[in-house]
Design a protein around this motif. Sequence first.
Motif, PDB file in Angstrom:
ATOM      1  N   LEU A 152       0.855  -1.188   0.000  1.00 14.51           N
ATOM      2  CA  LEU A 152       0.000   0.000   0.000  1.00 14.51           C
ATOM      3  C   LEU A 152       0.888   1.234   0.000  1.00 14.51           C
ATOM      4  CD1 LEU A 152      -2.790  -0.873   2.626  1.00 14.51           C
ATOM      5  CD2 LEU A 152      -2.654  -1.479   0.202  1.00 14.51           C
ATOM      6  N   ARG A 153       0.804   2.000  -1.041  1.00 17.67           N
ATOM      7  CA  ARG A 153       1.500   3.293  -1.134  1.00 17.67           C
ATOM      8  C   ARG A 153       0.400   4.356  -1.086  1.00 17.67           C
ATOM      9  NH1 ARG A 153       5.756   6.354  -4.011  1.00 17.67           N
ATOM     10  NH2 ARG A 153       4.756   8.043  -5.160  1.00 17.67           N
ATOM     11  N   MET A 154       0.049   4.768   0.136  1.00 20.15           N
ATOM     12  CA  MET A 154      -1.157   5.570   0.285  1.00 20.15           C
ATOM     13  C   MET A 154      -1.022   6.626   1.370  1.00 20.15           C
ATOM     14  SD  MET A 154      -4.072   2.591  -0.053  1.00 20.15           S
ATOM     15  CE  MET A 154      -5.382   3.838  -0.143  1.00 20.15           C
ATOM     16  N   GLN A 155      -1.869   7.630   1.262  1.00 23.34           N
ATOM     17  CA  GLN A 155      -1.984   8.655   2.278  1.00 23.34           C
ATOM     18  C   GLN A 155      -2.739   8.101   3.495  1.00 23.34           C
ATOM     19  OE1 GLN A 155      -0.784  11.883   1.756  1.00 23.34           O
ATOM     20  NE2 GLN A 155      -0.030  11.358  -0.272  1.00 23.34           N
ATOM     21  N   THR A 156      -2.860   8.936   4.520  1.00 22.67           N
ATOM     22  CA  THR A 156      -3.580   8.540   5.735  1.00 22.67           C
ATOM     23  C   THR A 156      -5.071   8.791   5.513  1.00 22.67           C
ATOM     24  OG1 THR A 156      -1.641   9.134   7.040  1.00 22.67           O
ATOM     25  CG2 THR A 156      -3.720   8.883   8.236  1.00 22.67           C
ATOM     26  N   LEU A 200       2.401  -4.619   3.139  1.00 18.25           N
ATOM     27  CA  LEU A 200       3.702  -3.954   3.022  1.00 18.25           C
ATOM     28  C   LEU A 200       3.444  -2.465   2.877  1.00 18.25           C
ATOM     29  CD1 LEU A 200       6.742  -3.641   2.422  1.00 18.25           C
ATOM     30  CD2 LEU A 200       6.270  -4.357   0.067  1.00 18.25           C
ATOM     31  N   GLY A 201       3.872  -1.684   3.874  1.00 17.04           N
ATOM     32  CA  GLY A 201       3.682  -0.238   3.807  1.00 17.04           C
ATOM     33  C   GLY A 201       4.808   0.416   3.028  1.00 17.04           C
ATOM     34  N   ILE A 202       4.447   1.230   2.045  1.00 16.02           N
ATOM     35  CA  ILE A 202       5.453   1.935   1.235  1.00 16.02           C
ATOM     36  C   ILE A 202       5.229   3.433   1.367  1.00 16.02           C
ATOM     37  CG2 ILE A 202       6.255   2.411  -1.108  1.00 16.02           C
ATOM     38  CD1 ILE A 202       5.955  -0.431  -1.809  1.00 16.02           C
ATOM     39  N   ASN A 203       6.281   4.125   1.704  1.00 13.03           N
ATOM     40  CA  ASN A 203       6.234   5.570   1.850  1.00 13.03           C
ATOM     41  C   ASN A 203       5.830   6.211   0.520  1.00 13.03           C
ATOM     42  OD1 ASN A 203       6.800   8.311   2.254  1.00 13.03           O
ATOM     43  ND2 ASN A 203       8.598   7.885   3.494  1.00 13.03           N
ATOM     44  N   SER A 208      -2.024  11.079  13.508  1.00 11.16           N
ATOM     45  CA  SER A 208      -1.380  12.042  12.609  1.00 11.16           C
ATOM     46  C   SER A 208      -0.147  11.464  11.949  1.00 11.16           C
ATOM     47  CB  SER A 208      -0.973  13.304  13.392  1.00 11.16           C
ATOM     48  OG  SER A 208      -2.061  13.873  14.078  1.00 11.16           O
ATOM     49  N   MET A 209       0.299  10.311  12.440  1.00 13.30           N
ATOM     50  CA  MET A 209       1.505   9.685  11.895  1.00 13.30           C
ATOM     51  C   MET A 209       1.190   9.025  10.550  1.00 13.30           C
ATOM     52  SD  MET A 209       3.966  10.128  14.134  1.00 13.30           S
ATOM     53  CE  MET A 209       5.164   8.792  14.107  1.00 13.30           C
ATOM     54  N   PRO A 210       2.162   8.970   9.639  1.00  9.59           N
ATOM     55  CA  PRO A 210       1.928   8.296   8.357  1.00  9.59           C
ATOM     56  C   PRO A 210       1.708   6.807   8.546  1.00  9.59           C
ATOM     57  CG  PRO A 210       4.242   8.851   8.621  1.00  9.59           C
ATOM     58  CD  PRO A 210       3.527   9.512   9.752  1.00  9.59           C
ATOM     59  N   LEU A 211       1.028   6.192   7.592  1.00 11.22           N
ATOM     60  CA  LEU A 211       0.649   4.793   7.740  1.00 11.22           C
ATOM     61  C   LEU A 211       1.627   3.829   7.078  1.00 11.22           C
ATOM     62  CD1 LEU A 211      -3.228   5.154   7.423  1.00 11.22           C
ATOM     63  CD2 LEU A 211      -1.808   4.985   9.483  1.00 11.22           C
ATOM     64  N   ASN A 255      -4.479  13.548   7.702  1.00 15.43           N
ATOM     65  CA  ASN A 255      -3.624  13.120   6.610  1.00 15.43           C
ATOM     66  C   ASN A 255      -2.274  13.832   6.609  1.00 15.43           C
ATOM     67  OD1 ASN A 255      -2.834  11.784   4.270  1.00 15.43           O
ATOM     68  ND2 ASN A 255      -3.664  13.363   2.944  1.00 15.43           N
ATOM     69  N   ARG A 256      -2.255  15.133   6.759  1.00 19.81           N
ATOM     70  CA  ARG A 256      -1.016  15.899   6.843  1.00 19.81           C
ATOM     71  C   ARG A 256      -1.047  16.686   8.145  1.00 19.81           C
ATOM     72  NH1 ARG A 256       1.308  16.676   1.688  1.00 19.81           N
ATOM     73  NH2 ARG A 256       0.811  14.824   0.454  1.00 19.81           N
TER      74      ARG A 256
END
Length: 511
Positions: A57-61, A80-83, A206-209, A232-233
Amino acid sequence: MTTAPNLPEHWAQVQPDRPAVVAADQTLSWRELNTLADNIANQLARRGISAGDIVALRMQTTSQWVTLMLALSKLKARLLGINWRLVADEVNYVLENAGARMLILDDEPPQAFMDKISALPRDAIIPVNRTGAGSQWNALIRPAGAPLAMDELCEQIIYTSGTTGRPKGVERHLRPEPGNERLNRYLEAQGGAYKRYQACDVVLVSMPLHHGSGPSQVRAAMASGSMLVLQNRFDAAHWFDLAEQHGVTHWTGVPTMYKRLKSYQEASGRQVPRLKSMGIGAAPVPMAIKRWVHEQFGPVLHEGYGSTETGMVAGMKPDDHFRKPGSSGLPYDGVEVEIRDEDGKPCPCGTVGEIWVDTPAVIKSYLNAPPLDEDTLDARGFFRTGDMGHLDADGYLYITDRAKDMIISGGVNIYPAEIEAAFYQHPGLLDIAVVGLPDEEFGEKVVAYYESRDGQPIAGDELAALGQAHLASYKRPRDFVHVAELPRNAVGKILKRELRQPHWKTQERNV
């Protein structure tokens, strides 16, 4: 369907109409969330995803990420989390190294990025952006079968770099085990006040996923039936709005976020919300931040120290911050910490040395890689953290410096070897050393010192262009400093500490 009380399916039955997820894109009740997860799981199964498969997953919060995480849990697949800030070269490497079966992304628009992904066939790349052309979100949420039950919430594979360059995957599966007292004590010890959520609580994330912290907060809220509010940000004014509007009770952030909250609150005079707990970690925490939190919010701040490879190592309770200033807390139950000198021998109490830890979460190898060597994981199961510190007479851990080269900027780990490799492509570059220097807002900033082949500075835009092409924005050096000669020892190894030390003399800590 009978469900365990610590799974979202349970909460979809007992509080179906209560909001489960509140995000900028939409609000979902527990019933709606579970139904969407069932639909997505069935659609992914039709596309060939099954138990054990890795889906990136390459995604926003967003609420989409949460529903996809639950869908993968129902399939017993691996996440698998991808920045989302990584460039295509970086993403291709991670996908290939992990052996991922599918990539789901929400880039706006997605096409330009998808065209650069060579590690997967095109039909295994799923864009789910809500507004852009080509989104397959509506197809993914279409009903396609009977409801599916999950046994547990899936853990996340996280890629972390080392001092030797390319990122490496970390996957762990920690669950209580009958008869494994040490593991069970360790898991219980980490269920501190700031993680013991209840169904009446509201958890703001608030942290990235793609990080370790954000997903762990999501899983804790989903297991506890708490309402999840996603930011999200991170923005300080928006944080105050969300906390007031939704009655937030729990939040965890990194020091940079706290610095921005403090600056905004002091400038605006805004009244702070009442929270039950606040968590902080991922980087050294200045005492000024701890004092501000205590004065404004009360005794609610919990600090944690750990790493991707070891899990959590130590925790600091609210009452200890001023009794043990500068400490990162007591090792959790089930954790052993040793301070060793350069010869690997134990240091006396109070003496600074390298920190080695043994936790029930320590990995034995990286994903799809051979076992760790004894320089990293010794025969007794102790992992070399790369941090320097000491233990006091009461067993509290203090982090004083960093043995390895890792930089922490805004709570994000950045690895110089990976950055340096990107710039060696320049024909005029002779050698380069990337270090972290003090930064008021982010803790550290990335700075590159370099030697050129002709002894003359390289045009800054040429080096910046290489960074833009091969590195995520947060990894790119803020400054390029040309030097006649980099400091080296007798065998030619670059002495990065000599580059860093003059800038850290007046700082609270050297990290």
